[in-house]
Design a protein around this motif. Structure first.
Motif, PDB file in Angstrom:
ATOM      1  N   LEU A  98       3.665  -0.941   7.559  1.00 16.68           N
ATOM      2  CA  LEU A  98       5.088  -0.824   7.230  1.00 16.68           C
ATOM      3  C   LEU A  98       5.565  -1.848   6.214  1.00 16.68           C
ATOM      4  O   LEU A  98       6.502  -1.565   5.454  1.00 16.68           O
ATOM      5  N   VAL A  99       4.963  -3.026   6.180  1.00 16.42           N
ATOM      6  CA  VAL A  99       5.416  -4.065   5.255  1.00 16.42           C
ATOM      7  C   VAL A  99       5.238  -3.619   3.802  1.00 16.42           C
ATOM      8  O   VAL A  99       5.954  -4.084   2.919  1.00 16.42           O
ATOM      9  N   GLU A 104       7.171  -5.327  -1.281  1.00 14.60           N
ATOM     10  CA  GLU A 104       6.474  -4.857  -2.474  1.00 14.60           C
ATOM     11  C   GLU A 104       5.245  -4.048  -2.066  1.00 14.60           C
ATOM     12  O   GLU A 104       4.454  -4.475  -1.217  1.00 14.60           O
ATOM     13  N   MET A 105       5.072  -2.884  -2.676  1.00 12.77           N
ATOM     14  CA  MET A 105       3.949  -2.006  -2.355  1.00 12.77           C
ATOM     15  C   MET A 105       2.666  -2.561  -2.956  1.00 12.77           C
ATOM     16  O   MET A 105       2.610  -2.885  -4.136  1.00 12.77           O
ATOM     17  N   ASN A 106       1.649  -2.710  -2.100  1.00 13.88           N
ATOM     18  CA  ASN A 106       0.323  -3.119  -2.539  1.00 13.88           C
ATOM     19  C   ASN A 106      -0.642  -2.059  -2.028  1.00 13.88           C
ATOM     20  O   ASN A 106      -0.922  -1.990  -0.832  1.00 13.88           O
ATOM     21  N   ALA A 107      -1.140  -1.228  -2.928  1.00  6.26           N
ATOM     22  CA  ALA A 107      -1.959  -0.071  -2.540  1.00  6.26           C
ATOM     23  C   ALA A 107      -3.231  -0.495  -1.810  1.00  6.26           C
ATOM     24  O   ALA A 107      -3.626   0.143  -0.828  1.00  6.26           O
ATOM     25  N   ALA A 113      -5.047  -1.569   5.612  1.00  2.35           N
ATOM     26  CA  ALA A 113      -4.323  -1.578   6.884  1.00  2.35           C
ATOM     27  C   ALA A 113      -4.362  -0.208   7.553  1.00  2.35           C
ATOM     28  O   ALA A 113      -4.539  -0.110   8.772  1.00  2.35           O
ATOM     29  N   THR A 114      -4.232   0.850   6.777  1.00  2.88           N
ATOM     30  CA  THR A 114      -4.268   2.205   7.337  1.00  2.88           C
ATOM     31  C   THR A 114      -5.654   2.532   7.880  1.00  2.88           C
ATOM     32  O   THR A 114      -5.779   3.112   8.963  1.00  2.88           O
TER      33      THR A 114
END
Length: 141
Positions: A98-99, A104-107, A113-114
């Motif tokens: 979720l963060v 900021e999105m970090n792919a 994490a996923t």
């Protein structure tokens, strides 16, 4: 098929192989590595928390994350109360996913994490397997 935990354990023990044990051990080693990395890189944690100004309890969560990753990783490696160790990891892993949407999105972090969350959920349902401390203690009652 029996849907109880005991029934799932029987199925898992009958269909176990060494690849799943190696995956469980790798997951535990990864958690220990991330816990140690978390302790040594406190600035990274500050950067993550800074993106969410309304986040409270930073020091409490810092200690929870570090302890849960290191102790949980050790328990997952040995297969000792694996499901409980993974349950302790779930809030951290869900927060790690979720963060990326809050700050900021970090792919790369999102994918890692996923993937870790998916493997953890697999072992939450599968259990520690036949080659684990849980199985050893269960058979030597």
């Amino acid at each position: 098929m029996d849907t109880t935990v005991k029934g799932r354990n029987k199925w898992a023990n009958a269909h176990t192989n060494y690849w799943l044990d190696a995956l469980r051990i790798a997951l535990g080693v990864f958690f220990i590595y991330k816990g140690a990395s978390f302790i040594t890189n406190t600035g990274e944690f500050d950067g993550i928390v800074a993106s969410t100004d309304y986040f409270n309890g930073g020091m409490i969560s810092f200690h929870y994350i570090a302890a849960a990753h290191i102790m949980g990783g050790i328990m997952i490696i040995f297969g000792l109360i694996t499901r409980w160790a993974i349950i302790a990891q779930l809030p951290i892993l869900i927060g790690a996913v979720l963060v990326n949407f809050i700050g900021e999105m970090n792919a790369n972090n999102l994918i890692l994490a996923t993937l870790t969350l998916a493997v953890s959920l697999f072992f939450l349902f599968y259990g520690s397997g036949k080659h684990s401390a849980d199985y050893f203690f269960k058979m030597n009652k």
